[in-house]
Design a protein around this motif. Structure first.
Motif, PDB file in Angstrom:
ATOM      1  N   UNK A  91       0.843  -1.204   0.000  1.00 46.47           N
ATOM      2  CA  UNK A  91       0.000   0.000   0.000  1.00 46.47           C
ATOM      3  C   UNK A  91       0.876   1.251   0.000  1.00 46.47           C
ATOM      4  N   UNK A  92       0.263   2.360  -0.394  1.00 50.36           N
ATOM      5  CA  UNK A  92       0.895   3.677  -0.263  1.00 50.36           C
ATOM      6  C   UNK A  92      -0.190   4.619   0.248  1.00 50.36           C
ATOM      7  N   UNK A  93       0.162   5.838   0.588  1.00 50.41           N
ATOM      8  CA  UNK A  93      -0.818   6.723   1.232  1.00 50.41           C
ATOM      9  C   UNK A  93      -1.255   7.912   0.388  1.00 50.41           C
ATOM     10  N   UNK A  94      -0.399   8.362  -0.515  1.00 48.38           N
ATOM     11  CA  UNK A  94      -0.659   9.667  -1.150  1.00 48.38           C
ATOM     12  C   UNK A  94      -1.809   9.637  -2.155  1.00 48.38           C
ATOM     13  N   UNK A  95      -2.046   8.526  -2.804  1.00 47.96           N
ATOM     14  CA  UNK A  95      -3.153   8.426  -3.763  1.00 47.96           C
ATOM     15  C   UNK A  95      -2.904   9.129  -5.080  1.00 47.96           C
ATOM     16  N   UNK A  96      -1.683   9.593  -5.322  1.00 41.93           N
ATOM     17  CA  UNK A  96      -1.393  10.247  -6.606  1.00 41.93           C
ATOM     18  C   UNK A  96      -0.833   9.239  -7.612  1.00 41.93           C
ATOM     19  N   UNK A  97      -0.489   9.731  -8.799  1.00 39.07           N
ATOM     20  CA  UNK A  97      -0.003   8.828  -9.845  1.00 39.07           C
ATOM     21  C   UNK A  97       1.284   8.139  -9.402  1.00 39.07           C
ATOM     22  N   UNK A  98       2.140   8.885  -8.696  1.00 40.93           N
ATOM     23  CA  UNK A  98       3.405   8.301  -8.228  1.00 40.93           C
ATOM     24  C   UNK A  98       3.141   7.123  -7.289  1.00 40.93           C
ATOM     25  N   UNK A  99       2.171   7.314  -6.379  1.00 41.55           N
ATOM     26  CA  UNK A  99       1.841   6.242  -5.429  1.00 41.55           C
ATOM     27  C   UNK A  99       1.307   5.012  -6.158  1.00 41.55           C
ATOM     28  N   UNK A 100       0.498   5.255  -7.205  1.00 35.19           N
ATOM     29  CA  UNK A 100      -0.049   4.117  -7.964  1.00 35.19           C
ATOM     30  C   UNK A 100       1.069   3.371  -8.684  1.00 35.19           C
ATOM     31  N   UNK A 101       2.047   4.131  -9.203  1.00 36.32           N
ATOM     32  CA  UNK A 101       3.193   3.501  -9.860  1.00 36.32           C
ATOM     33  C   UNK A 101       4.022   2.715  -8.839  1.00 36.32           C
TER      34      UNK A 101
END
Lengths: 401, 144
Positions: A244-254
């Protein structure tokens, strides 16, 4: 200022599949998004009602060309739930290996496309080059680079013989090294950071509201993964963790997708260990008939949960077959992730949900728009391409001489 | 929360409603409910139990329509289905798209394929049939 509408699609060079997005813009900023779907409704659910359970596997495999194992996976889980059959461990391991190989190739494909959308074609070339050995491995195991036809009710169609295991291990080890390179490149690159951090953000609350799935949800801290929550195949027999990641932006999805590939590699390696301890050939439990009942099948595709619901009446055809692919839930989140962004960022915001609309076009014709007369077909276009290449070659040779 | 605790909570909280709880398997539940209670019960599943609406399936096994609303309780891996009957002659049911945006597309799709009306749906436009088939034609509906 008057609001302008910018359209993406329905047939757009970046998105090969048909879907129309209308971006309502105030200057450079996207204010609202509307979409039109239904350009390519293929009625798979209705077609399935006319297919036997064995034939339906080949049909559902064609729902999507990229995650072509996820649908048979969910369908098999669904039918086996109705029958109440337990499949052999060897078949469970093989299913998980195929599922995870698919995740690796799908994520590599996405990373490549994301690079392409950002104008970073080196990432595109690397990612797709590293994806090739995985496809070759699919060919080695199933005979096909895509649409593998490995699944059936009660097990799998083909075994992974023990003498093939070292070759699988080698490819997987090579992919891991390439993942290191790719992850390093994406995580450290200031240009990628500038183009993806804070772009296309979807937060936890919005994920829950829209019912988003897979890396789109996990990148915003919503820890859902059917492989862990409702285990199937061999996922409760191996050690792995949900990324998982927290930011929810494109970078986090990558980031989620890149790190998930390491988990997939680890799952494959553990499944191969399991296969080596089991006798070859024990890959199927015979199922003679499907009783009347209701089944719910789930599988975690690279994009998120695939859901199948089947109602049977004791015949060899499904009475009702409902399919819910993850993009069905993820595409509406584009409304949240694109609004407030600039137009140039909205394409990567859309690409970040890894939308899958349907299948790709396979024919090309050029028509005269006034008379409607066909001028060139696909073969002509290939011929022109070859003629142009020859022409360029000749000019280069002339310059060099 | 374990599955057993969830079952107990379900049985306690739903006893005032006209429901029948069927445990199909250890992690699959079908709850037969009245169409009038669908919004209230969906609210309970979404907001109190923190479930996720996976999708909904419309079927037409006999003359009337049936809808299964599939809710997933991800913490326990349980799929809970609200099962309602919608009469063929008056195919109307209240929309739950005001509670969760995830119901928006699926209700529109069910309307286009089966002709079931969802009262109070915030965005009643075609989703999959835009210009592709005649208005008033519902391709999945069986003529009885």
């Amino acid at each position: 200022m008057k609001e302008k509408i910018i359209t993406i699609g329905p047939y757009h060079p970046l998105q090969e599949e048909p879907e129309l997005f209308k971006l309502y813009c105030d200057g450079e900023t996207v204010k609202n998004v509307e979409w039109v779907t239904g350009y390519n409704h293929r009625s798979i659910e209705k077609l399935s009602e006319g297919k036997t359970f064995d034939q339906s596997f080949f049909l559902v495999e064609r729902v999507c060309g990229i995650c072509s194992t996820s649908h048979p996976f969910a369908f098999a889980n669904c039918i086996e739930e109705i029958v109440g059959v337990e499949i052999p461990n060897r078949a469970k391991y093989i299913r998980s290996i195929i599922g995870e190989m698919e995740r690796i190739h799908s994520h590599l494909l996405w990373v490549g496309l994301a690079g392409h959308f950002l104008g970073y074609n080196t990432v595109f070339m690397w990612a797709w080059k590293y994806r090739e050995p995985v496809l070759d491995l699919f060919e080695m195991i199933s005979g096909n680079r895509n649409s593998y036809a490995m699944f059936k009710v009660g097990g799998v169609r083909r075994d992974i013989p023990n003498d093939l295991i070292p070759r699988v291990r080698k490819v997987v080890a090579d992919v891991k090294k390439k993942c290191d390179l790719l992850t390093g490149a994406v995580m450290d690159d200031p240009v990628i950071h500038a183009r993806t951090k804070g772009v296309g953000v979807i937060n936890r609350k919005e994920v829950i509201e829209y019912g988003a799935l897979g890396p789109t949800a996990r990148a915003a801290g919503v820890e859902i993964d059917v492989r862990r929550d409702d285990p199937y195949a061999a996922y409760d027999m191996v050690d792995w963790k949900v990324i998982t990641a927290q930011q929810g932006d494109v970078f986090a999805k990558a980031e989620v997708r890149l790190l998930e590939m390491y988990e997939s590699i680890s799952i494959i390696e553990q499944c191969l260990d399991g296969l080596e301890k089991l006798p070859e050939g024990d890959i199927e439990t015979l199922v003679k008939e499907i009783p009347a009942g209701i089944g719910f099948g789930r599988a975690e595709a690279p994009r998120g949960e695939v859901f199948h619901f089947v109602e049977t009446d004791g015949s060899q055809y499904p009475k009702r077959h409902k399919i819910r692919a993850p993009s069905y839930m993820n595409i509406p989140t584009f409304k949240v992730s694109a609004v407030g962004q600039t137009i140039s960022d909205s394409t990567i915001a859309l690409a970040a949900v890894d939308p899958c609309y349907c299948c790709t076009e396979r024919m090309a014709f050029v028509y005269d728009w006034k008379s409607g007369k066909k001028l060139f077909n696909g073969e002509d276009l290939i011929k022109f391409g070859q003629l142009k290449t020859d022409d360029v070659k000749r000019k280069l040779e002339k310059n060099n001489s | 929360m374990t599955k057993e605790e969830l079952y107990r909570q379900l049985e306690q909280n739903l006893e005032h409603y006209n429901v029948i709880i069927n445990k199909v398997k250890s992690n699959r539940v079908i709850i037969d409910v009245s169409a009038d209670d669908i919004v209230e019960l969906s609210k309970y599943f979404l907001q109190t139990l923190k479930c996720r609406l996976v999708t909904a399936t419309a079927t037409q096994p006999e003359r009337d329509f049936e809808i299964y609303y599939h809710f997933s309780h991800d913490e326990t891996g349980l799929i809970m289905n609200l099962h309602v009957r919608v009469p063929y002659d008056q195919p109307e049911i209240k929309s739950i798209a005001t509670l969760t945006k995830s119901a928006n597309w699926i209700e529109r799709e069910m309307h286009e394929l089966f002709g079931i009306e969802f009262e109070g749906h915030p965005e009643k436009g075609p989703l999959i049939s835009d210009g592709n088939w005649e208005p008033g034609e519902f391709p999945y509906r069986k003529k009885t």
